[in-house]
Design a protein around this motif. Structure first.
Motif, mmCIF file in Angstrom:
data_model
loop_
_atom_site.group_PDB
_atom_site.id
_atom_site.type_symbol
_atom_site.label_atom_id
_atom_site.label_comp_id
_atom_site.label_asym_id
_atom_site.label_seq_id
_atom_site.Cartn_x
_atom_site.Cartn_y
_atom_site.Cartn_z
ATOM 1 N N ARG A 54 1.090 -0.718 0.320
ATOM 2 C CA ARG A 54 -0.030 0.408 -0.447
ATOM 3 C C ARG A 54 0.222 1.103 0.064
ATOM 4 N N VAL A 55 2.025 1.347 1.039
ATOM 5 C CA VAL A 55 2.665 2.387 0.648
ATOM 6 C C VAL A 55 3.230 2.351 -0.452
ATOM 7 N N LYS A 56 4.181 1.023 -1.386
ATOM 8 C CA LYS A 56 4.721 1.531 -2.494
ATOM 9 C C LYS A 56 3.568 1.968 -3.711
ATOM 10 N N ASP A 57 2.552 1.726 -3.651
ATOM 11 C CA ASP A 57 1.201 2.634 -4.409
ATOM 12 C C ASP A 57 0.874 3.487 -3.615
ATOM 13 N N TRP A 58 1.544 4.178 -3.095
ATOM 14 C CA TRP A 58 0.873 5.869 -2.192
ATOM 15 C C TRP A 58 1.959 6.694 -3.142
ATOM 16 N N TRP A 65 6.490 10.516 0.715
ATOM 17 C CA TRP A 65 7.273 9.897 2.176
ATOM 18 C C TRP A 65 6.454 10.944 3.505
ATOM 19 N N ALA A 66 6.453 12.054 3.613
ATOM 20 C CA ALA A 66 6.277 12.681 4.885
ATOM 21 C C ALA A 66 4.309 12.629 5.006
ATOM 22 N N GLU A 67 3.462 12.417 4.057
ATOM 23 C CA GLU A 67 2.215 12.259 3.705
ATOM 24 C C GLU A 67 2.078 10.853 4.028
ATOM 25 N N ILE A 68 2.824 10.124 3.561
ATOM 26 C CA ILE A 68 2.594 9.023 3.417
ATOM 27 C C ILE A 68 2.666 8.347 5.156
ATOM 28 N N ILE A 71 -0.385 9.438 7.147
ATOM 29 C CA ILE A 71 -1.112 8.472 7.424
ATOM 30 C C ILE A 71 -1.011 7.952 8.380
ATOM 31 N N LEU A 72 0.046 7.022 8.334
ATOM 32 C CA LEU A 72 0.483 5.880 8.639
ATOM 33 C C LEU A 72 1.001 6.344 10.605
ATOM 34 N N GLY A 73 1.186 7.390 11.241
ATOM 35 C CA GLY A 73 0.901 7.812 11.968
ATOM 36 C C GLY A 73 2.783 7.851 12.024
ATOM 37 N N VAL A 74 3.527 8.247 11.118
ATOM 38 C CA VAL A 74 5.197 7.723 11.450
ATOM 39 C C VAL A 74 5.658 8.538 11.149
ATOM 40 N N SER A 75 7.412 9.081 10.977
ATOM 41 C CA SER A 75 7.776 10.097 9.999
ATOM 42 C C SER A 75 7.730 9.119 8.698
ATOM 43 N N ILE A 82 9.090 1.569 5.205
ATOM 44 C CA ILE A 82 8.002 0.331 5.271
ATOM 45 C C ILE A 82 8.166 -0.298 4.162
ATOM 46 N N ALA A 83 8.383 0.599 2.821
ATOM 47 C CA ALA A 83 7.697 0.610 1.398
ATOM 48 C C ALA A 83 9.320 -0.282 0.893
#
Length: 104
Positions: A54-58, A65-68, A71-75, A82-83
């Protein structure tokens, strides 16, 4: 998250676990608990792989990376890790396989 601090957030996974723990019949309880514990590693793997995809798709859709990370609640750095398939519990140097051998 819930807007109201007194409102408890619903987590379907935790509800399923509680349902198992609430089983009254001892034999059925033991069977369900053992099955859940046996399946836990595979469930973790599925969730991590699903999250990574999902992260790769986003990212492919153009999200930063900041937007992602938001969404995940991480840095943003954690989102990128994660990607890349890096687990929070296993730190590898870039270019190193999980067996410790270099890919370079």
């Amino acid at each position: 998250m819930a807007d109201n601090p007194e409102e408890k957030e619903v987590n379907p996974l935790m509800e399923a676990i509680q349902s198992i723990l609430d089983t009254k019949d001892d034999a059925e309880w033991a069977q369900k608990v053992e099955a859940a514990l046996k399946d836990l590693p595979e469930a973790q793997k599925m969730l991590r792989e699903g999250r990574q995809e999902r992260v790769k798709d986003w990212k492919a859709e153009g999200k930063s990376w900041a937007e992602i990370g938001r969404i995940l609640g991480v840095s943003r750095q954690r989102a990128q890790a994660i990607a890349d398939g890096l687990s929070g519990s296993v730190r590898r140097k870039r270019g190193e396989k999980t067996d410790g051998k270099s890919t370079n």
